[in-house]
Enzyme design. Structure first.
Site, PDB file in Angstrom:
ATOM      1  N   LEU A 174       0.861  -1.183   0.000  1.00 17.92           N
ATOM      2  CA  LEU A 174       0.000   0.000   0.000  1.00 17.92           C
ATOM      3  C   LEU A 174       0.896   1.232   0.000  1.00 17.92           C
ATOM      4  CD1 LEU A 174      -2.738  -0.814   2.707  1.00 17.92           C
ATOM      5  CD2 LEU A 174      -2.972  -0.961   0.218  1.00 17.92           C
ATOM      6  N   ASP A 175       0.420   2.306  -0.612  1.00 19.71           N
ATOM      7  CA  ASP A 175       1.140   3.567  -0.543  1.00 19.71           C
ATOM      8  C   ASP A 175       1.304   3.984   0.915  1.00 19.71           C
ATOM      9  OD1 ASP A 175       1.108   3.639  -3.288  1.00 19.71           O
ATOM     10  OD2 ASP A 175      -0.385   5.236  -3.450  1.00 19.71           O
ATOM     11  N   THR A 176       2.341   4.746   1.178  1.00 24.33           N
ATOM     12  CA  THR A 176       2.601   5.225   2.535  1.00 24.33           C
ATOM     13  C   THR A 176       1.388   5.922   3.135  1.00 24.33           C
ATOM     14  OG1 THR A 176       4.972   5.481   2.117  1.00 24.33           O
ATOM     15  CG2 THR A 176       4.041   6.795   3.898  1.00 24.33           C
TER      16      THR A 176
END
Length: 223
Positions: free
Chosen positions: A59-61
């Site tokens: 997942l993106d940060t």
């Protein structure tokens, strides 16, 4: 003495083979060049085996929600196969600026990762890799919409770039829209994996995203 790992988040699903955590926004899955806390810091808290754990996907940060971690090699391979064959199902919630022209739709726009001196980003480009996202409006306010997104492909920044390309960037997206003190309004809402007779996990919206969801008609489930 090494720094303490970040506190373990809520576990949305747990077995001896798979854990699905509710990843907080702002925490990367891998540590960056400058160091710092990341999801992998939790691995010693989840298993003491030498052969794992492993991230099954990413997942993106700044995205919160469902993140699957394999505690054994065999479930890791099974999950990777499920994502590759699209038998795993990932559903996202997003609050976007703007109002789509219809209640449902499909975005089919190829994406290309580009790098400059200022950093990298992902753009819609004919020379990019295929990417498709289906969307459905779950609620609206005067200027924002609450969308359910299903990613048919799992490209980097796919949901963010596709929404921005349609003219409704995700609220709080500093890269493809406008930054917000409340952060990126993108939630990995649910994850279904065809393992262990079927695994389904659902993540609640983080606190900072809830006011925008309420404005669009969302109501939290009774405790």
């Amino acid at each position: 003495m090494p720094p303490a790992p970040p506190a373990l988040p809520p576990l949305l699903y747990q077995s001896s083979h798979v854990v699905i955590v509710d990843k907080p926004a702002g925490l990367p899955v891998h540590t960056g060049p400058g160091g710092g806390a990341c999801v992998e810091d939790w691995f010693p808290l989840l298993s003491r085996r030498k052969d794992g754990p492993w991230l099954a996907h990413r997942l993106d940060t700044d995205t919160s929600g469902c993140l699957a971690i394999a505690l054994r090699k065999q479930p890791l391979l099974a999950m990777q196969q499920a994502f590759a064959t699209k038998t795993a199902r990932k559903t996202y919630w997003a609050v976007v600026n703007g109002v789509p022209h219809a209640q449902t739709g499909r975005i089919d726009l190829p994406l290309l990762k580009t790098s400059t001196r200022a950093g990298w980003s992902v753009q819609v480009a004919a020379t990019g890799v295929p990417a498709a996202t289906t969307w459905r409006v779950l609620g609206q306010s005067a200027h924002t919409s609450w969308l359910e997104l299903e990613l048919e492909t799992g490209r980097t920044h796919q949901a963010r770039v596709h929404c921005a390309a349609m003219g409704w960037p995700i609220v709080g997206d500093a890269l493809y829209g406008t930054a917000s003190p409340a952060g990126l309004h993108l939630l990995a809402r649910s994850l279904h994996l065809p393992l262990e007779n079927g695994i389904t996990a659902t993540a609640p919206p983080r606190t900072g995203m809830q006011p925008a969801l309420r404005a669009c008609g969302w109501q939290p489930s009774p405790a």
